[in-house]
Design an enzyme around this catalytic site. Structure first.
Site, mmCIF file in Angstrom:
data_model
loop_
_atom_site.group_PDB
_atom_site.id
_atom_site.type_symbol
_atom_site.label_atom_id
_atom_site.label_comp_id
_atom_site.label_asym_id
_atom_site.label_seq_id
_atom_site.Cartn_x
_atom_site.Cartn_y
_atom_site.Cartn_z
ATOM 1 N N SER A 13 0.834 -1.209 0.000
ATOM 2 C CA SER A 13 0.000 0.000 0.000
ATOM 3 C C SER A 13 0.873 1.266 0.000
ATOM 4 O O SER A 13 0.488 2.286 -0.572
ATOM 5 C CB SER A 13 -0.960 0.001 1.191
ATOM 6 N N MET A 90 10.840 -6.977 4.331
ATOM 7 C CA MET A 90 11.070 -7.613 5.622
ATOM 8 C C MET A 90 12.455 -8.252 5.755
ATOM 9 O O MET A 90 12.599 -9.333 6.314
ATOM 10 C CB MET A 90 9.970 -8.672 5.880
ATOM 11 N N LEU A 92 16.732 -7.338 6.547
ATOM 12 C CA LEU A 92 17.737 -6.370 6.962
ATOM 13 C C LEU A 92 18.776 -6.272 5.849
ATOM 14 O O LEU A 92 19.242 -7.286 5.339
ATOM 15 C CB LEU A 92 18.392 -6.891 8.253
ATOM 16 N N HIS A 109 8.681 3.033 9.189
ATOM 17 C CA HIS A 109 8.440 2.111 10.295
ATOM 18 C C HIS A 109 7.173 2.540 11.045
ATOM 19 O O HIS A 109 6.996 3.727 11.322
ATOM 20 C CB HIS A 109 9.658 2.115 11.233
HETATM 21 C C1 GRF Z 1 4.035 -0.654 6.796
HETATM 22 O O1 GRF Z 1 3.278 -0.587 7.983
HETATM 23 C C2 GRF Z 1 5.438 -0.181 7.053
HETATM 24 O O2 GRF Z 1 5.529 0.777 8.056
HETATM 25 C C3 GRF Z 1 6.140 -1.445 7.479
HETATM 26 O O3 GRF Z 1 5.558 -2.456 6.714
HETATM 27 C C4 GRF Z 1 4.228 -2.098 6.355
HETATM 28 C C5 GRF Z 1 4.098 -2.257 4.869
HETATM 29 O O4 GRF Z 1 2.792 -2.107 4.415
HETATM 30 N N1 GRF Z 1 7.571 -1.310 7.289
HETATM 31 P P1 GRF Z 1 2.486 -2.079 2.840
HETATM 32 O O5 GRF Z 1 3.086 -3.354 2.244
HETATM 33 O O6 GRF Z 1 3.128 -0.854 2.270
HETATM 34 O O7 GRF Z 1 0.997 -2.053 2.735
#
Ligand code: GRF
Length: 200
Positions: A13, A90, A92, A109
């Site tokens: 998103s 997801m 590092l 974040h």
């Molecule tokens: C978001 O909440 C961001 O802060 C975190 O992962 C989520 C990703 O959401 N790092 P999307 O895939 O952009 O919907």
């Protein structure tokens, strides 16, 4: 025109919010690549819909983190990528990756850093009982959720909030804050001074 790569592992998103800002010409750059480490990431569907080149690279096909990141760098160079935007990626990044792209990698974040680092920022804030939480956009360095902070947005946690309702508000805030920060980066308006980020 600067080239951006967006790295995603999931729903995408935030990718969509950035795509929309590019389309509205608020961000004057090209999204030249969307990369994912997960074949089922909906972010890849979003990118294909917009005819953005995609790359799926499965970490299990690489012997370690550095070889994976070397492969990414190779592809970023091929596409002449100037900036990397992590949007729900997801993994590092290795110190090697950071060295190659220092000051050119952003992350978002879902908490007010330095509180609630890690993969469960929303859930951890809720169960800790804080009354205020929010969103942080920062430069990426070698440590997890640690680099210099570009922007933060805060919101109140209501007594009635569940993880779902809080996540909805967090995401809405992210979709506003992240494109704004990417825009500042693209327009070369950010200057890193130690831990601080100044707006030029
Ligand atoms: C978001 O909440 C961001 O802060 C975190 O992962 C989520 C990703 O959401 N790092 P999307 O895939 O952009 O919907």
């Amino acid at each position: 025109m600067k080239n951006i790569a967006v790295f995603c592992s999931g729903y995408g998103s935030n990718l969509q919010a950035i795509i929309n800002s590019v389309k509205k010409k608020k961000i004057k750059a090209r999204i030249a690549l969307v990369l994912s480490d997960r074949v089922d990431a909906y972010a890849l569907v979003r990118a294909r819909k917009e005819k953005i080149p995609v790359l799926y690279a499965d970490p299990v096909d690489f012997k370690d983190r550095v070889s994976y990141d070397r492969f990414l760098i190779l592809n970023l160079k091929k596409k002449k990528i100037d900036y990397v935007v992590l949007a729900g990626f997801m993994r590092l990044m290795s110190p090697y990756f950071i060295r190659c792209f220092r000051g050119r990698v952003l992350n978002i974040h879902p908490s007010l850093l330095p509180s609630f680092k890690g993969t469960q920022g929303i859930k951890d804030a809720l169960s800790y009982g804080v009354k205020i939480t929010g969103v942080t956009v920062h430069f990426v360095d070698e440590k997890l959720d640690h680099g210099p902070i570009i922007a933060q947005g805060a919101l109140e946690i209501k007594a009635t909030d569940t993880q779902t309702t809080l996540a909805e508000r967090i995401h809405r805030l992210e979709h506003k804050l992240y494109p704004q920060a990417v825009r500042l980066l693209i327009e070369n308006k950010l200057k890193i001074q130690g831990r601080k980020v100044k707006q030029k």
